[in-house]
Design a protein around this motif. Structure first.
Motif, mmCIF file in Angstrom:
data_model
loop_
_atom_site.group_PDB
_atom_site.id
_atom_site.type_symbol
_atom_site.label_atom_id
_atom_site.label_comp_id
_atom_site.label_asym_id
_atom_site.label_seq_id
_atom_site.Cartn_x
_atom_site.Cartn_y
_atom_site.Cartn_z
ATOM 1 N N VAL A 63 0.858 -1.182 0.000
ATOM 2 C CA VAL A 63 0.000 0.000 0.000
ATOM 3 C C VAL A 63 0.892 1.230 0.000
ATOM 4 O O VAL A 63 1.836 1.324 0.784
ATOM 5 C CB VAL A 63 -0.935 -0.015 1.234
ATOM 6 N N LYS A 64 0.578 2.172 -0.867
ATOM 7 C CA LYS A 64 1.378 3.389 -0.984
ATOM 8 C C LYS A 64 0.821 4.475 -0.070
ATOM 9 O O LYS A 64 -0.372 4.533 0.194
ATOM 10 C CB LYS A 64 1.369 3.876 -2.426
ATOM 11 N N GLY A 65 1.701 5.350 0.386
ATOM 12 C CA GLY A 65 1.285 6.457 1.238
ATOM 13 C C GLY A 65 0.969 5.992 2.653
ATOM 14 O O GLY A 65 1.254 4.855 3.033
ATOM 15 N N LYS A 66 0.388 6.894 3.440
ATOM 16 C CA LYS A 66 0.017 6.544 4.810
ATOM 17 C C LYS A 66 -1.255 5.686 4.779
ATOM 18 O O LYS A 66 -2.298 6.135 4.325
ATOM 19 C CB LYS A 66 -0.222 7.806 5.637
ATOM 20 N N PRO A 67 -1.168 4.457 5.260
ATOM 21 C CA PRO A 67 -2.322 3.560 5.204
ATOM 22 C C PRO A 67 -3.475 4.045 6.089
ATOM 23 O O PRO A 67 -3.255 4.591 7.166
ATOM 24 C CB PRO A 67 -1.788 2.232 5.722
ATOM 25 N N GLN A 68 -4.673 3.821 5.606
ATOM 26 C CA GLN A 68 -5.876 4.123 6.374
ATOM 27 C C GLN A 68 -6.444 2.795 6.873
ATOM 28 O O GLN A 68 -6.787 1.924 6.059
ATOM 29 C CB GLN A 68 -6.884 4.875 5.518
ATOM 30 N N PRO A 69 -6.540 2.616 8.189
ATOM 31 C CA PRO A 69 -6.900 1.310 8.751
ATOM 32 C C PRO A 69 -8.228 0.723 8.247
ATOM 33 O O PRO A 69 -8.255 -0.434 7.826
ATOM 34 C CB PRO A 69 -6.958 1.584 10.254
ATOM 35 N N ALA A 70 -9.309 1.480 8.301
ATOM 36 C CA ALA A 70 -10.615 0.921 7.929
ATOM 37 C C ALA A 70 -10.649 0.454 6.473
ATOM 38 O O ALA A 70 -11.050 -0.691 6.198
ATOM 39 C CB ALA A 70 -11.733 1.913 8.217
ATOM 40 N N PRO A 71 -10.240 1.268 5.501
ATOM 41 C CA PRO A 71 -10.246 0.791 4.118
ATOM 42 C C PRO A 71 -9.309 -0.394 3.888
ATOM 43 O O PRO A 71 -9.633 -1.294 3.113
ATOM 44 C CB PRO A 71 -9.781 2.009 3.313
ATOM 45 N N LEU A 72 -8.168 -0.415 4.571
ATOM 46 C CA LEU A 72 -7.229 -1.525 4.418
ATOM 47 C C LEU A 72 -7.841 -2.826 4.927
ATOM 48 O O LEU A 72 -7.812 -3.853 4.242
ATOM 49 C CB LEU A 72 -5.919 -1.235 5.149
ATOM 50 N N LEU A 73 -8.409 -2.787 6.120
ATOM 51 C CA LEU A 73 -9.030 -3.994 6.681
ATOM 52 C C LEU A 73 -10.221 -4.435 5.833
ATOM 53 O O LEU A 73 -10.429 -5.634 5.615
ATOM 54 C CB LEU A 73 -9.455 -3.746 8.125
ATOM 55 N N PHE A 74 -10.986 -3.481 5.349
ATOM 56 C CA PHE A 74 -12.117 -3.808 4.494
ATOM 57 C C PHE A 74 -11.634 -4.481 3.207
ATOM 58 O O PHE A 74 -12.235 -5.461 2.752
ATOM 59 C CB PHE A 74 -12.932 -2.551 4.175
ATOM 60 N N ALA A 75 -10.554 -3.988 2.610
ATOM 61 C CA ALA A 75 -10.019 -4.578 1.381
ATOM 62 C C ALA A 75 -9.552 -6.014 1.609
ATOM 63 O O ALA A 75 -9.831 -6.898 0.798
ATOM 64 C CB ALA A 75 -8.874 -3.718 0.847
ATOM 65 N N VAL A 76 -8.860 -6.252 2.721
ATOM 66 C CA VAL A 76 -8.385 -7.608 3.034
ATOM 67 C C VAL A 76 -9.573 -8.554 3.241
ATOM 68 O O VAL A 76 -9.629 -9.642 2.655
ATOM 69 C CB VAL A 76 -7.462 -7.614 4.270
ATOM 70 N N HIS A 77 -10.535 -8.132 4.041
ATOM 71 C CA HIS A 77 -11.718 -8.970 4.299
ATOM 72 C C HIS A 77 -12.508 -9.209 3.016
ATOM 73 O O HIS A 77 -13.000 -10.321 2.782
ATOM 74 C CB HIS A 77 -12.600 -8.327 5.365
ATOM 75 N N THR A 78 -12.627 -8.194 2.182
ATOM 76 C CA THR A 78 -13.384 -8.323 0.933
ATOM 77 C C THR A 78 -12.716 -9.309 -0.012
ATOM 78 O O THR A 78 -13.389 -10.141 -0.632
ATOM 79 C CB THR A 78 -13.542 -6.947 0.255
ATOM 80 N N TYR A 79 -11.395 -9.252 -0.132
ATOM 81 C CA TYR A 79 -10.683 -10.186 -1.002
ATOM 82 C C TYR A 79 -10.996 -11.637 -0.605
ATOM 83 O O TYR A 79 -11.367 -12.459 -1.439
ATOM 84 C CB TYR A 79 -9.167 -9.938 -0.952
ATOM 85 N N TYR A 80 -10.859 -11.941 0.682
ATOM 86 C CA TYR A 80 -11.077 -13.325 1.116
ATOM 87 C C TYR A 80 -12.552 -13.723 1.079
ATOM 88 O O TYR A 80 -12.881 -14.877 0.791
ATOM 89 C CB TYR A 80 -10.428 -13.576 2.486
ATOM 90 N N ALA A 81 -13.451 -12.787 1.330
ATOM 91 C CA ALA A 81 -14.887 -13.082 1.225
ATOM 92 C C ALA A 81 -15.252 -13.412 -0.225
ATOM 93 O O ALA A 81 -15.997 -14.368 -0.486
ATOM 94 C CB ALA A 81 -15.709 -11.907 1.740
ATOM 95 N N LEU A 82 -14.724 -12.638 -1.166
ATOM 96 C CA LEU A 82 -14.981 -12.916 -2.582
ATOM 97 C C LEU A 82 -14.398 -14.264 -2.992
ATOM 98 O O LEU A 82 -15.042 -15.022 -3.728
ATOM 99 C CB LEU A 82 -14.392 -11.807 -3.452
ATOM 100 N N LEU A 83 -13.208 -14.561 -2.526
ATOM 101 C CA LEU A 83 -12.582 -15.844 -2.843
ATOM 102 C C LEU A 83 -13.457 -17.009 -2.365
ATOM 103 O O LEU A 83 -13.728 -17.943 -3.127
ATOM 104 C CB LEU A 83 -11.195 -15.927 -2.207
ATOM 105 N N ILE A 84 -13.907 -16.947 -1.133
ATOM 106 C CA ILE A 84 -14.738 -18.026 -0.587
ATOM 107 C C ILE A 84 -16.047 -18.157 -1.367
ATOM 108 O O ILE A 84 -16.495 -19.263 -1.679
ATOM 109 C CB ILE A 84 -15.019 -17.782 0.915
#
Length: 145
Positions: free
Chosen positions: A94-115
């Motif tokens: 991730v580039k720049g200063k990470p934003q916690p909520a969008p980052l966690l949402f992106a990680v959870h979304t990736y794995y939810a879509l995979l499942i």
């Protein structure tokens, strides 16, 4: 179909023998192809994160409504950029200063879509009425690098 020992064994055997192009859905293959160290996961999470940040449409900013869920259900602190979240952002490039909520949402979304895609592929492989969902998705344009 009742859920019992026989039906469970049948399901697990079918799951073991499934897979696009003859590749079974075994943990080591799934981890290698889709796990956090795979290029698909690395790019997928990063692109989701970037798109969440880039969108101006309030309908697409669903992660904002998920902040309370991430906080309450998962116990995440979405207001503070902890060392763990910094490492997570670094891991997914991730580039720049990470934003916690969008980052966690992106990680959870990736794995939810995979499942969901795996479940759809398993179900569609046993139905003449559905096409293979993973095959349909794989013919779409790839994630950008």
């Amino acid at each position: 179909m009742p859920v019992d020992r026989r039906s469970t064994e049948r399901f697990l055997r079918a799951l073991y023998n499934l897979g696009q192009k003859g590749r079974p859905y075994q943990p080591e293959y799934l981890q290698g192809d889709f796990g956090s160290d795979s290029s698909l996961a690395q790019n997928g999470v990063r692109v989701l994160y970037e798109e969440i940040l880039a969108t101006a449409n309030p309908k697409h900013n669903i992660f904002q409504t998920m902040e309370d869920s991430l906080r309450e259900v998962c116990g995440y602190d979405v207001d503070d950029l902890s060392d763990k979240l910094k490492k997570l952002a670094e891991f997914y490039t991730v580039k720049g200063k990470p934003q916690p909520a969008p980052l966690l949402f992106a990680v959870h979304t990736y794995y939810a879509l995979l499942i969901k895609l795996l479940a759809a592929d398993i179900v569609s492989s046993h139905s003449n009425m559905m096409t293979r969902q993973v095959e349909n998705c794989s013919t779409r344009r790839p994630l950008r690098n």
